[in-house]
Design a protein around this motif. Structure first.
Motif, short mmCIF file in Angstrom:
data_model
loop_
_atom_site.label_atom_id
_atom_site.label_comp_id
_atom_site.label_asym_id
_atom_site.label_seq_id
_atom_site.Cartn_x
_atom_site.Cartn_y
_atom_site.Cartn_z
N GLY A 15 0.82 -1.21 0.00
CA GLY A 15 0.00 0.00 0.00
C GLY A 15 0.85 1.25 0.00
N GLY A 16 2.14 1.08 0.18
CA GLY A 16 3.06 2.20 0.16
C GLY A 16 4.31 1.88 -0.65
N ILE A 17 4.26 0.82 -1.44
CA ILE A 17 5.43 0.44 -2.24
C ILE A 17 5.57 1.42 -3.40
CG2 ILE A 17 6.46 -1.30 -3.75
CD1 ILE A 17 5.20 -3.45 -1.96
N SER A 18 6.72 2.07 -3.44
CA SER A 18 7.03 2.99 -4.53
C SER A 18 7.94 2.28 -5.52
CB SER A 18 7.73 4.24 -3.99
OG SER A 18 8.03 5.12 -5.04
N PRO A 19 7.82 2.61 -6.80
CA PRO A 19 8.75 2.04 -7.77
C PRO A 19 10.13 2.70 -7.70
CG PRO A 19 7.25 3.54 -8.85
CD PRO A 19 6.80 3.43 -7.43
N ILE A 20 10.23 3.78 -6.94
CA ILE A 20 11.48 4.55 -6.82
C ILE A 20 12.04 4.39 -5.42
CG2 ILE A 20 12.46 6.88 -6.91
CD1 ILE A 20 10.18 7.56 -8.90
N GLY A 21 13.36 4.26 -5.31
CA GLY A 21 14.00 4.20 -4.00
C GLY A 21 13.86 2.88 -3.30
N GLN A 22 13.68 1.81 -4.04
CA GLN A 22 13.54 0.50 -3.42
C GLN A 22 14.87 0.02 -2.86
OE1 GLN A 22 11.91 -1.96 -6.53
NE2 GLN A 22 9.96 -0.88 -6.52
N ARG A 23 14.78 -0.80 -1.85
CA ARG A 23 15.99 -1.38 -1.23
C ARG A 23 16.83 -2.08 -2.29
NH1 ARG A 23 14.09 -4.60 3.41
NH2 ARG A 23 14.18 -2.62 4.50
N ARG A 24 16.18 -2.85 -3.13
CA ARG A 24 16.85 -3.48 -4.27
C ARG A 24 16.01 -3.16 -5.49
NH1 ARG A 24 17.18 -9.79 -4.26
NH2 ARG A 24 15.20 -9.60 -5.32
N ARG A 25 16.59 -2.41 -6.42
CA ARG A 25 15.83 -1.98 -7.60
C ARG A 25 15.41 -3.18 -8.43
NH1 ARG A 25 17.85 2.57 -11.86
NH2 ARG A 25 17.08 1.48 -13.67
N LEU A 26 14.12 -3.29 -8.64
CA LEU A 26 13.56 -4.40 -9.40
C LEU A 26 13.30 -3.97 -10.83
CD1 LEU A 26 10.95 -5.69 -6.79
CD2 LEU A 26 13.18 -6.70 -7.34
#
Length: 155
Positions: free
Chosen positions: A97-108
């Motif tokens: 509900g708060g997952i952003s496509p930017i700034g992820q721990r490991r870029r997917l």
């Protein structure tokens, strides 16, 4: 409201990308986080994109589609499924509900529905429930290294 300093916001600032923040009071009973954001901010659901983490034959990827649509799993292949929420949270560093496509721990690897290019600005999660980022779709695509294609089907 909580502080407005998420990994997504820090990444956008570091990249020098133009964006704006839009905050609303999140209702924990909301069934769809992205549709809740569209309603609370009085936005067309077509410009508010939900971030879905999917499992493509064991590999995680991110798909962004308009909030009022559903992900067309057939567009991703035979072995595609929504990722386990706990795994998605662990890998991205964000809560569902708060997952952003930017700034992820490991870029997917990221796919953005091609309808994003129909708009001057799109809205995505800023990395927590109740906070959205507005930015140009071209900047979203460039920052995430995303490919674009049709990913949606009408809900």
């Amino acid at each position: 409201m909580a502080a407005k300093n998420t990994p997504a916001i820090r990444a956008l600032r570091a990249a020098g990308v133009a964006f704006s923040l839009h905050e609303y009071a999140h209702d924990p009973r909301a069934e769809s986080y992205a549709l809740e954001a569209a309603g609370a901010l009085a936005l067309d659901p077509a410009v508010v994109f939900k971030t879905l983490v999917v499992d493509l034959d064991g590999r995680l990827s991110v798909c962004l589609i308009p909030s009022g649509d559903q992900l067309d799993m057939r567009a991703l292949g035979k072995r595609a499924a929504l990722a386990d929420p706990q795994r998605a949270q662990k890998v991205t560093g964000y809560v569902t509900g708060g997952i952003s496509p930017i700034g992820q721990r490991r870029r997917l690897p990221t796919l953005v529905d091609d309808s994003a290019l129909d708009h001057a600005v799109v809205y995505i999660s800023a990395g927590r429930r109740g906070l959205e980022i507005a930015l140009a779709p071209q900047d979203l695509i460039a920052l995430t290294g995303a490919a674009t294609r049709s990913l949606r089907r009408a809900a």
